[in-house]
Design a protein around this motif. Structure first.
Motif, PDB file in Angstrom:
ATOM      1  N   ARG A   8       0.852  -1.188   0.000  1.00 37.17           N
ATOM      2  CA  ARG A   8       0.000   0.000   0.000  1.00 37.17           C
ATOM      3  C   ARG A   8       0.885   1.234   0.000  1.00 37.17           C
ATOM      4  NH1 ARG A   8       0.784   2.298   4.744  1.00 37.17           N
ATOM      5  NH2 ARG A   8       0.657   1.151   6.703  1.00 37.17           N
ATOM      6  N   PRO A   9       0.303   2.377  -0.389  1.00 38.79           N
ATOM      7  CA  PRO A   9       1.086   3.621  -0.325  1.00 38.79           C
ATOM      8  C   PRO A   9       1.531   3.915   1.106  1.00 38.79           C
ATOM      9  CG  PRO A   9      -0.921   3.939  -1.594  1.00 38.79           C
ATOM     10  CD  PRO A   9      -1.030   2.587  -0.934  1.00 38.79           C
ATOM     11  N   TRP A  10       2.647   4.612   1.201  1.00 40.70           N
ATOM     12  CA  TRP A  10       3.149   5.035   2.508  1.00 40.70           C
ATOM     13  C   TRP A  10       2.221   6.086   3.096  1.00 40.70           C
ATOM     14  CZ3 TRP A  10       6.849   2.655   5.136  1.00 40.70           C
ATOM     15  CH2 TRP A  10       7.709   1.818   4.446  1.00 40.70           C
ATOM     16  N   ARG A  11       2.126   6.091   4.432  1.00 42.86           N
ATOM     17  CA  ARG A  11       1.307   7.053   5.169  1.00 42.86           C
ATOM     18  C   ARG A  11       2.153   7.718   6.243  1.00 42.86           C
ATOM     19  NH1 ARG A  11      -3.082   2.538   6.603  1.00 42.86           N
ATOM     20  NH2 ARG A  11      -3.900   2.172   4.512  1.00 42.86           N
ATOM     21  N   VAL A  12       1.712   8.895   6.679  1.00 44.25           N
ATOM     22  CA  VAL A  12       2.421   9.592   7.755  1.00 44.25           C
ATOM     23  C   VAL A  12       2.513   8.708   8.998  1.00 44.25           C
ATOM     24  CG1 VAL A  12       2.364  11.598   9.290  1.00 44.25           C
ATOM     25  CG2 VAL A  12       1.832  11.873   6.871  1.00 44.25           C
ATOM     26  N   GLY A  13       1.516   7.881   9.231  1.00 41.23           N
ATOM     27  CA  GLY A  13       1.524   6.983  10.376  1.00 41.23           C
ATOM     28  C   GLY A  13       2.609   5.919  10.321  1.00 41.23           C
ATOM     29  N   ASP A  14       3.295   5.799   9.186  1.00 33.50           N
ATOM     30  CA  ASP A  14       4.363   4.812   9.017  1.00 33.50           C
ATOM     31  C   ASP A  14       5.736   5.342   9.410  1.00 33.50           C
ATOM     32  OD1 ASP A  14       2.534   2.967   7.940  1.00 33.50           O
ATOM     33  OD2 ASP A  14       2.815   3.790   5.915  1.00 33.50           O
ATOM     34  N   VAL A  15       5.800   6.554   9.928  1.00 32.54           N
ATOM     35  CA  VAL A  15       7.088   7.177  10.250  1.00 32.54           C
ATOM     36  C   VAL A  15       7.914   6.309  11.199  1.00 32.54           C
ATOM     37  CG1 VAL A  15       8.121   9.137  11.495  1.00 32.54           C
ATOM     38  CG2 VAL A  15       6.463   9.539   9.669  1.00 32.54           C
ATOM     39  N   ALA A  16       7.286   5.682  12.176  1.00 32.02           N
ATOM     40  CA  ALA A  16       8.042   4.846  13.123  1.00 32.02           C
ATOM     41  C   ALA A  16       8.707   3.676  12.400  1.00 32.02           C
ATOM     42  CB  ALA A  16       7.134   4.338  14.239  1.00 32.02           C
ATOM     43  N   ALA A  17       8.008   3.068  11.440  1.00 35.98           N
ATOM     44  CA  ALA A  17       8.598   1.957  10.683  1.00 35.98           C
ATOM     45  C   ALA A  17       9.750   2.452   9.815  1.00 35.98           C
ATOM     46  CB  ALA A  17       7.538   1.276   9.821  1.00 35.98           C
ATOM     47  N   VAL A  18       9.603   3.630   9.230  1.00 34.53           N
ATOM     48  CA  VAL A  18      10.689   4.203   8.418  1.00 34.53           C
ATOM     49  C   VAL A  18      11.906   4.466   9.303  1.00 34.53           C
ATOM     50  CG1 VAL A  18      11.380   6.196   7.013  1.00 34.53           C
ATOM     51  CG2 VAL A  18       9.105   5.167   6.708  1.00 34.53           C
ATOM     52  N   GLY A  86      14.191  -0.687 -12.011  1.00 36.18           N
ATOM     53  CA  GLY A  86      14.980  -1.364 -10.998  1.00 36.18           C
ATOM     54  C   GLY A  86      14.116  -1.618  -9.774  1.00 36.18           C
ATOM     55  N   LEU A  87      14.423  -2.677  -9.052  1.00 40.25           N
ATOM     56  CA  LEU A  87      13.705  -3.024  -7.827  1.00 40.25           C
ATOM     57  C   LEU A  87      14.529  -2.662  -6.605  1.00 40.25           C
ATOM     58  CD1 LEU A  87      12.409  -6.595  -8.712  1.00 40.25           C
ATOM     59  CD2 LEU A  87      11.040  -4.534  -8.457  1.00 40.25           C
ATOM     60  N   SER A  88      13.854  -2.271  -5.548  1.00 41.22           N
ATOM     61  CA  SER A  88      14.515  -2.076  -4.262  1.00 41.22           C
ATOM     62  C   SER A  88      13.620  -2.660  -3.184  1.00 41.22           C
ATOM     63  CB  SER A  88      14.766  -0.590  -3.985  1.00 41.22           C
ATOM     64  OG  SER A  88      13.544   0.082  -3.735  1.00 41.22           O
ATOM     65  N   TYR A  89      14.221  -3.007  -2.046  1.00 40.15           N
ATOM     66  CA  TYR A  89      13.442  -3.534  -0.937  1.00 40.15           C
ATOM     67  C   TYR A  89      14.253  -3.451   0.335  1.00 40.15           C
ATOM     68  CZ  TYR A  89      16.194  -7.502  -2.569  1.00 40.15           C
ATOM     69  OH  TYR A  89      17.223  -8.288  -3.025  1.00 40.15           O
ATOM     70  N   TRP A  90      13.547  -3.378   1.435  1.00 36.11           N
ATOM     71  CA  TRP A  90      14.123  -3.560   2.759  1.00 36.11           C
ATOM     72  C   TRP A  90      13.009  -3.962   3.716  1.00 36.11           C
ATOM     73  CZ3 TRP A  90      11.815  -0.205   6.131  1.00 36.11           C
ATOM     74  CH2 TRP A  90      11.501   1.090   5.704  1.00 36.11           C
ATOM     75  N   VAL A  91      13.403  -4.561   4.812  1.00 36.54           N
ATOM     76  CA  VAL A  91      12.459  -5.011   5.832  1.00 36.54           C
ATOM     77  C   VAL A  91      12.970  -4.512   7.177  1.00 36.54           C
ATOM     78  CG1 VAL A  91      11.459  -7.042   6.951  1.00 36.54           C
ATOM     79  CG2 VAL A  91      11.802  -7.035   4.475  1.00 36.54           C
ATOM     80  N   VAL A  92      12.044  -4.048   8.020  1.00 37.36           N
ATOM     81  CA  VAL A  92      12.447  -3.582   9.348  1.00 37.36           C
ATOM     82  C   VAL A  92      13.053  -4.751  10.129  1.00 37.36           C
ATOM     83  CG1 VAL A  92      10.734  -1.720   9.412  1.00 37.36           C
ATOM     84  CG2 VAL A  92      10.174  -3.948  10.404  1.00 37.36           C
ATOM     85  N   PRO A  93      14.017  -4.476  11.006  1.00 36.83           N
ATOM     86  CA  PRO A  93      14.678  -5.558  11.740  1.00 36.83           C
ATOM     87  C   PRO A  93      13.723  -6.506  12.465  1.00 36.83           C
ATOM     88  CG  PRO A  93      15.896  -3.526  12.048  1.00 36.83           C
ATOM     89  CD  PRO A  93      14.627  -3.162  11.300  1.00 36.83           C
ATOM     90  N   SER A  94      12.661  -5.974  13.042  1.00 36.70           N
ATOM     91  CA  SER A  94      11.749  -6.821  13.813  1.00 36.70           C
ATOM     92  C   SER A  94      10.939  -7.788  12.945  1.00 36.70           C
ATOM     93  CB  SER A  94      10.792  -5.956  14.647  1.00 36.70           C
ATOM     94  OG  SER A  94      10.008  -5.126  13.797  1.00 36.70           O
ATOM     95  N   ALA A  95      10.962  -7.616  11.626  1.00 36.40           N
ATOM     96  CA  ALA A  95      10.191  -8.481  10.723  1.00 36.40           C
ATOM     97  C   ALA A  95      11.077  -9.315   9.797  1.00 36.40           C
ATOM     98  CB  ALA A  95       9.230  -7.624   9.896  1.00 36.40           C
ATOM     99  N   ARG A  96      12.377  -9.289  10.005  1.00 37.66           N
ATOM    100  CA  ARG A  96      13.277 -10.040   9.123  1.00 37.66           C
ATOM    101  C   ARG A  96      13.196 -11.540   9.363  1.00 37.66           C
ATOM    102  NH1 ARG A  96      18.052  -5.731   9.691  1.00 37.66           N
ATOM    103  NH2 ARG A  96      17.045  -4.164   8.378  1.00 37.66           N
ATOM    104  N   GLY A  97      13.609 -12.300   8.358  1.00 34.85           N
ATOM    105  CA  GLY A  97      13.649 -13.746   8.463  1.00 34.85           C
ATOM    106  C   GLY A  97      12.319 -14.423   8.152  1.00 34.85           C
ATOM    107  N   ARG A  98      11.343 -13.670   7.678  1.00 34.28           N
ATOM    108  CA  ARG A  98      10.019 -14.219   7.386  1.00 34.28           C
ATOM    109  C   ARG A  98       9.735 -14.304   5.888  1.00 34.28           C
ATOM    110  NH1 ARG A  98       7.046 -10.200  11.538  1.00 34.28           N
ATOM    111  NH2 ARG A  98       5.352 -10.406  10.046  1.00 34.28           N
ATOM    112  N   GLY A  99      10.703 -13.941   5.059  1.00 32.61           N
ATOM    113  CA  GLY A  99      10.516 -14.017   3.617  1.00 32.61           C
ATOM    114  C   GLY A  99       9.701 -12.884   3.025  1.00 32.61           C
ATOM    115  N   LEU A 100       9.550 -11.791   3.761  1.00 35.20           N
ATOM    116  CA  LEU A 100       8.687 -10.698   3.312  1.00 35.20           C
ATOM    117  C   LEU A 100       9.204  -9.997   2.064  1.00 35.20           C
ATOM    118  CD1 LEU A 100       7.767  -9.129   6.771  1.00 35.20           C
ATOM    119  CD2 LEU A 100       6.478 -10.809   5.439  1.00 35.20           C
ATOM    120  N   ALA A 101      10.504  -9.776   1.989  1.00 35.11           N
ATOM    121  CA  ALA A 101      11.054  -9.075   0.813  1.00 35.11           C
ATOM    122  C   ALA A 101      10.797  -9.878  -0.456  1.00 35.11           C
ATOM    123  CB  ALA A 101      12.547  -8.813   0.995  1.00 35.11           C
ATOM    124  N   GLY A 102      11.032 -11.170  -0.412  1.00 38.73           N
ATOM    125  CA  GLY A 102      10.788 -12.003  -1.585  1.00 38.73           C
ATOM    126  C   GLY A 102       9.319 -12.029  -1.980  1.00 38.73           C
TER     127      GLY A 102
END
Length: 170
Positions: A8-18, A86-102
């Motif tokens: 989904r599009p980014w929202r101001v409420g996502d600042v903590a995740a950023v 080109g593609l880019s991706y990253w995952v917040v540390p607390s959500a890594r290892g779950r295959g989300l980027a792929g």
């Protein structure tokens, strides 16, 4: 087992995740951009509507069932004439290892090839970034080659792996 995700599009409420994402040592190592405070994070979130309008880049929040931003997947260097990006991706540390980027790469790839009409998607990363290489390989992006000293990171110039898929290669 794969999780259910959405983009989904980014929202101001996502600042903590950023802030969590860009505060991560791994993202700081592989990403030139630094975000050091909430104003910069809000600016990063706000830029995406303009960049989409300019047709040069796009970014979406990767979210789970609770709609919480867990990472990002995006398009860089969009070239509608040559039908590539080109593609880019990253995952917040607390959500890594779950295959989300792929998973997110798969969702954006389907949309790019099916709806947007792109023909080629390219994913590049430092040859030293083994996590990004694993995501590319698991997502079905074969290694095409190495670009010598093509990426500037905080510790200097890095060689880059180039992975790509075309609409007909998958």
């Amino acid at each position: 087992m794969d999780e259910a995700i959405a983009l989904r599009p980014w929202r101001v409420g996502d600042v903590a995740a950023v802030m969590e994402g860009f505060g991560s040592a791994e993202i700081q190592r592989w990403h030139v951009l630094r975000i050091d405070d909430e104003d910069e994070a809000r600016g990063w979130v706000a830029q995406w509507a303009r960049r989409w309008d300019e047709e040069d880049a796009a970014s979406w929040a990767i979210v789970g069932e609770d709609d919480e931003a867990l990472g990002q997947v995006g398009l860089r260097g969009i070239n509608l004439v040559e039908a590539s990006a080109g593609l880019s991706y990253w995952v917040v540390p607390s959500a890594r290892g779950r295959g989300l980027a792929g998973l997110a790469v798969g969702v954006i790839e389907d949309w790019c090839f099916g709806t947007l009409g792109l023909n080629r998607l390219v994913l590049d990363h430092s040859t030293q970034n083994r996590q990004s290489c694993r995501v590319a390989e698991k997502a079905g992006y074969p290694l095409e080659g190495v670009l010598r000293q093509s990426m500037l990171h905080a510790d200097g110039w890095h060689d880059a792996h180039v992975h790509a898929r075309t609409r007909t290669s998958g």
